[in-house]
Write a protein that holds these residues in place. Structure first.
Motif, PDB file in Angstrom:
ATOM      1  N   LEU A   1      -0.686  15.244 -21.049  1.00  0.00           N
ATOM      2  CA  LEU A   1       0.643  15.804 -21.294  1.00  0.00           C
ATOM      3  C   LEU A   1       0.801  17.160 -20.599  1.00  0.00           C
ATOM      4  CD1 LEU A   1       3.237  15.161 -22.815  1.00  0.00           C
ATOM      5  CD2 LEU A   1       2.297  16.337 -24.797  1.00  0.00           C
ATOM      6  N   LEU A   2      -0.249  17.971 -20.628  1.00  0.00           N
ATOM      7  CA  LEU A   2      -0.207  19.275 -19.974  1.00  0.00           C
ATOM      8  C   LEU A   2      -0.014  19.141 -18.465  1.00  0.00           C
ATOM      9  CD1 LEU A   2      -3.023  21.134 -21.952  1.00  0.00           C
ATOM     10  CD2 LEU A   2      -0.579  21.589 -22.057  1.00  0.00           C
ATOM     11  N   VAL A   3      -0.683  18.141 -17.881  1.00  0.00           N
ATOM     12  CA  VAL A   3      -0.559  17.892 -16.437  1.00  0.00           C
ATOM     13  C   VAL A   3       0.831  17.352 -16.110  1.00  0.00           C
ATOM     14  CG1 VAL A   3      -1.402  16.491 -14.500  1.00  0.00           C
ATOM     15  CG2 VAL A   3      -3.029  17.518 -16.106  1.00  0.00           C
ATOM     16  N   ASP A   4       1.288  16.390 -16.898  1.00  0.00           N
ATOM     17  CA  ASP A   4       2.572  15.732 -16.640  1.00  0.00           C
ATOM     18  C   ASP A   4       3.766  16.678 -16.758  1.00  0.00           C
ATOM     19  OD1 ASP A   4       1.180  13.426 -16.241  1.00  0.00           O
ATOM     20  OD2 ASP A   4       1.693  12.494 -18.170  1.00  0.00           O
ATOM     21  N   THR A   5       3.642  17.684 -17.629  1.00  0.00           N
ATOM     22  CA  THR A   5       4.786  18.593 -17.868  1.00  0.00           C
ATOM     23  C   THR A   5       4.636  19.935 -17.152  1.00  0.00           C
ATOM     24  OG1 THR A   5       3.743  19.461 -19.898  1.00  0.00           O
ATOM     25  CG2 THR A   5       5.247  17.577 -20.147  1.00  0.00           C
ATOM     26  N   GLU A   6       3.654  20.042 -16.268  1.00  0.00           N
ATOM     27  CA  GLU A   6       3.349  21.329 -15.627  1.00  0.00           C
ATOM     28  C   GLU A   6       4.564  21.934 -14.926  1.00  0.00           C
ATOM     29  OE1 GLU A   6      -0.003  23.307 -12.663  1.00  0.00           O
ATOM     30  OE2 GLU A   6      -0.016  21.156 -13.064  1.00  0.00           O
ATOM     31  N   ASN A   7       5.356  21.107 -14.247  1.00  0.00           N
ATOM     32  CA  ASN A   7       6.499  21.614 -13.475  1.00  0.00           C
ATOM     33  C   ASN A   7       7.843  21.404 -14.174  1.00  0.00           C
ATOM     34  OD1 ASN A   7       4.810  22.383 -11.262  1.00  0.00           O
ATOM     35  ND2 ASN A   7       4.715  20.220 -10.650  1.00  0.00           N
ATOM     36  N   GLU A   8       7.794  21.064 -15.449  1.00  0.00           N
ATOM     37  CA  GLU A   8       9.023  20.828 -16.204  1.00  0.00           C
ATOM     38  C   GLU A   8       9.615  22.154 -16.704  1.00  0.00           C
ATOM     39  OE1 GLU A   8      10.581  18.105 -16.513  1.00  0.00           O
ATOM     40  OE2 GLU A   8       9.118  16.531 -16.040  1.00  0.00           O
ATOM     41  N   THR A   9      10.860  22.100 -17.140  1.00  0.00           N
ATOM     42  CA  THR A   9      11.505  23.274 -17.732  1.00  0.00           C
ATOM     43  C   THR A   9      10.910  23.564 -19.100  1.00  0.00           C
ATOM     44  OG1 THR A   9      13.190  21.932 -18.831  1.00  0.00           O
ATOM     45  CG2 THR A   9      13.687  22.704 -16.594  1.00  0.00           C
ATOM     46  N   TYR A  10      11.181  24.789 -19.594  1.00  0.00           N
ATOM     47  CA  TYR A  10      10.693  25.132 -20.936  1.00  0.00           C
ATOM     48  C   TYR A  10      11.230  24.143 -21.957  1.00  0.00           C
ATOM     49  CZ  TYR A  10      10.329  27.275 -25.482  1.00  0.00           C
ATOM     50  OH  TYR A  10      10.050  27.466 -26.814  1.00  0.00           O
ATOM     51  N   TYR A  11      12.508  23.795 -21.828  1.00  0.00           N
ATOM     52  CA  TYR A  11      13.152  22.870 -22.761  1.00  0.00           C
ATOM     53  C   TYR A  11      12.387  21.550 -22.837  1.00  0.00           C
ATOM     54  CZ  TYR A  11      16.834  19.976 -24.865  1.00  0.00           C
ATOM     55  OH  TYR A  11      17.537  19.139 -25.684  1.00  0.00           O
ATOM     56  N   GLN A  12      12.055  20.993 -21.661  1.00  0.00           N
ATOM     57  CA  GLN A  12      11.361  19.713 -21.618  1.00  0.00           C
ATOM     58  C   GLN A  12       9.931  19.826 -22.137  1.00  0.00           C
ATOM     59  OE1 GLN A  12      13.048  16.980 -20.957  1.00  0.00           O
ATOM     60  NE2 GLN A  12      11.252  15.733 -21.459  1.00  0.00           N
ATOM     61  N   LYS A  13       9.267  20.924 -21.787  1.00  0.00           N
ATOM     62  CA  LYS A  13       7.891  21.148 -22.259  1.00  0.00           C
ATOM     63  C   LYS A  13       7.855  21.179 -23.789  1.00  0.00           C
ATOM     64  CE  LYS A  13       6.326  24.059 -18.369  1.00  0.00           C
ATOM     65  NZ  LYS A  13       5.064  23.500 -17.890  1.00  0.00           N
TER      66      LYS A  13
ATOM     67  N   LYS B   1       0.681  25.979 -27.784  1.00  0.00           N
ATOM     68  CA  LYS B   1       1.857  26.538 -28.457  1.00  0.00           C
ATOM     69  C   LYS B   1       2.074  28.000 -28.065  1.00  0.00           C
ATOM     70  CE  LYS B   1       1.819  23.684 -32.659  1.00  0.00           C
ATOM     71  NZ  LYS B   1       1.570  23.698 -34.112  1.00  0.00           N
ATOM     72  N   ALA B   2       0.964  28.753 -27.994  1.00  0.00           N
ATOM     73  CA  ALA B   2       1.057  30.173 -27.640  1.00  0.00           C
ATOM     74  C   ALA B   2       1.603  30.358 -26.222  1.00  0.00           C
ATOM     75  CB  ALA B   2      -0.316  30.836 -27.757  1.00  0.00           C
ATOM     76  N   LYS B   3       1.152  29.511 -25.293  1.00  0.00           N
ATOM     77  CA  LYS B   3       1.648  29.589 -23.911  1.00  0.00           C
ATOM     78  C   LYS B   3       3.132  29.265 -23.839  1.00  0.00           C
ATOM     79  CE  LYS B   3      -2.640  28.710 -21.360  1.00  0.00           C
ATOM     80  NZ  LYS B   3      -3.398  27.746 -20.539  1.00  0.00           N
ATOM     81  N   LEU B   4       3.547  28.268 -24.624  1.00  0.00           N
ATOM     82  CA  LEU B   4       4.970  27.911 -24.658  1.00  0.00           C
ATOM     83  C   LEU B   4       5.803  29.065 -25.217  1.00  0.00           C
ATOM     84  CD1 LEU B   4       5.081  24.173 -25.799  1.00  0.00           C
ATOM     85  CD2 LEU B   4       5.867  25.110 -23.641  1.00  0.00           C
ATOM     86  N   ASP B   5       5.270  29.737 -26.243  1.00  0.00           N
ATOM     87  CA  ASP B   5       5.984  30.878 -26.822  1.00  0.00           C
ATOM     88  C   ASP B   5       6.153  31.992 -25.793  1.00  0.00           C
ATOM     89  OD1 ASP B   5       6.396  29.726 -29.296  1.00  0.00           O
ATOM     90  OD2 ASP B   5       4.552  30.539 -30.163  1.00  0.00           O
ATOM     91  N   GLN B   6       5.144  32.158 -24.927  1.00  0.00           N
ATOM     92  CA  GLN B   6       5.215  33.193 -23.889  1.00  0.00           C
ATOM     93  C   GLN B   6       6.243  32.835 -22.803  1.00  0.00           C
ATOM     94  OE1 GLN B   6       1.171  33.539 -22.501  1.00  0.00           O
ATOM     95  NE2 GLN B   6       0.436  34.397 -24.431  1.00  0.00           N
ATOM     96  N   MET B   7       6.580  31.546 -22.712  1.00  0.00           N
ATOM     97  CA  MET B   7       7.524  31.081 -21.703  1.00  0.00           C
ATOM     98  C   MET B   7       8.968  31.076 -22.193  1.00  0.00           C
ATOM     99  SD  MET B   7       5.359  27.835 -20.248  1.00  0.00           S
ATOM    100  CE  MET B   7       6.749  27.256 -19.286  1.00  0.00           C
TER     101      MET B   7
END
Length: 425
Positions: free
Chosen positions: A271-283, A336-342
């Protein structure tokens, strides 16, 4: 344990909006419950609480004098009564159900086994009566189990979940029955009630990994709270059930849990690889989908994953499983922490501020013997907290006025994330 973890700071206040209640019931039941979406207002809170109470009534729970308005007002007696009803049904009844046939109590399981041969069909009213009778017998079954443990050690008499426990000896007797040698009952008979209770709670937490839900002053009184003592004693029954599993059963469960953990780790990595270039919303959307299925699937493995046994009692496979579990949870939290930073500006700053406040609220003050040092640390903490709270109003205004769309009128953040941040604030 919910898909969207909730930090409880004040039970009476936090329960008023209904989210906490629905989250709790979803975790305990494993079911998805309907909830009202839209702006935060009294109508939405009332609807969510009504959904929670309707669900409890569908389980044939009697909610006497528990009304929506009282929960919205956060009335302590009503809120505590509701929480006790939930604890009794989802924890104590479920645990005691395994003892019902042993102590000749009329459990639902036992009665259904008798009726199955004649294909008896009970009316809704009869079913309700049986459940009410079982509620009484769940208490009796738990008391019978406690009596049995205490009877192994001489003249320790237990007749109720109140004054019988005041001396602390019944708690110590149960600990001795479950873990021989960790307490000295003869020595305990010469000690005060307070000393025995303190020792029982300390040893239970240290040796059996049972949370310290009580303090000596809660029990060593004329009329101790029956519900509190029952809830605490039920933890020992849970420990006992874990002990009595055969080694083969445990090993099989550990193997199944290890296989599931490995599959979840692979799924997360992909999942991390597949969503690497996705928007924050999609991630974030993908993370929510992952967490929802993760939370549902883990329920089957929670008994073995959250075993109350200490490190010294675990087999090599169990220790490895616990390490893999900790590793997976760490990876999820890191994600989750990385997503929060984004988070898009200015939400990122608000999220960082929220986490800092929550960390400060959850942090225990050090146990300092020197009162002057303790006062200094306490004052220092208050200063930090006040400094953080200076930003509260501006963060609240920013969050409430945040326009959740980009230049193409597409949402920047999932509404669920915004709701979660507002709730935490």
């Amino acid at each position: 344990q919910h898909t969207h973890p909730y930090v409880i700071s004040d039970l009476y206040t936090d329960i008023q909006q209904g989210y906490l209640l629905l989250d709790l019931l979803e975790v305990l039941s494993g079911q998805h419950l309907p909830r009202e979406k839209g702006p935060n207002n009294t109508f939405r809170y009332r609807s969510n609480i009504e959904n929670a109470l309707t669900f409890l009534k569908s389980k044939s729970l009697k909610l006497i004098n528990i009304h929506v308005a009282d929960i919205i007002e956060g009335k302590p007696s009503i809120v505590l009564g509701l929480i006790w009803t939930i604890i009794f049904h989802f924890h104590i009844e479920e645990l005691a159900r395994t003892l019902a046939c042993t102590y000749n109590q009329p459990s639902l399981d036992c009665s259904s086994a008798v009726d199955s041969s004649s294909k008896a069909i009970q009316s809704a009213n009869e079913s309700s009566k049986i459940k009410e009778r079982w509620k009484i017998s769940a208490t009796k079954a738990l008391l019978s189990w406690a009596k049995e443990q205490c009877s192994l050690h001489g003249s320790i008499n237990v007749t109720d979940f109140k004054s019988s426990w005041r001396s602390g000896l019944p708690f110590l007797a149960i600990i001795q029955a479950l873990r021989p040698g960790v307490v000295d009952l003869e020595q305990a008979k010469a000690r005060s009630n307070k000393e025995n209770l303190n020792e029982a709670f300390r040893v239970a937490e240290l040796e059996l990994n049972i949370p310290r839900l009580l303090e000596p002053e809660d029990v060593d009184i004329v009329n101790p709270d029956e519900k509190s003592i029952m809830t605490y004693v039920a933890q020992f029954l849970q420990y006992s059930r874990n002990l009595h599993e055969t080694e083969e059963d445990t090993q099989e469960k550990v193997r199944e849990a290890m296989s599931w953990l490995a599959a979840q780790e692979k799924k997360l990595a992909k999942l991390l690889v597949d969503t690497e270039n996705e928007t924050y919303y999609q991630k974030y959307k993908e993370m929510m989908s992952f967490m929802e299925s993760f939370s549902q699937e883990k329920k089957a493995f929670l008994p073995v994953l959250s075993s109350k046994r200490s490190e010294a009692e675990l087999s090599e496979d169990q220790q490895q499983m616990r390490e893999e579990w900790d590793k997976l949870i760490s990876q999820i939290n890191e994600w989750k922490a990385k997503l929060d930073q984004m988070l898009p500006s200015p939400l990122g700053n608000i999220e960082a501020w929220l986490q800092e406040v929550e960390h400060l609220q959850a942090e225990d003050l050090p146990d300092l013997q020197d009162p002057f040092k303790a006062m200094f640390v306490f004052r220092e903490t208050i200063v930090i907290f006040k400094g953080l709270m200076d930003h509260f109003d501006s963060h609240l205004d920013t969050l409430q006025s945040f326009k959740n769309e980009d230049e193409k009128n597409m949402p920047l953040v999932l509404p669920e994330k915004l709701d979660e941040m507002k709730r935490r604030l």
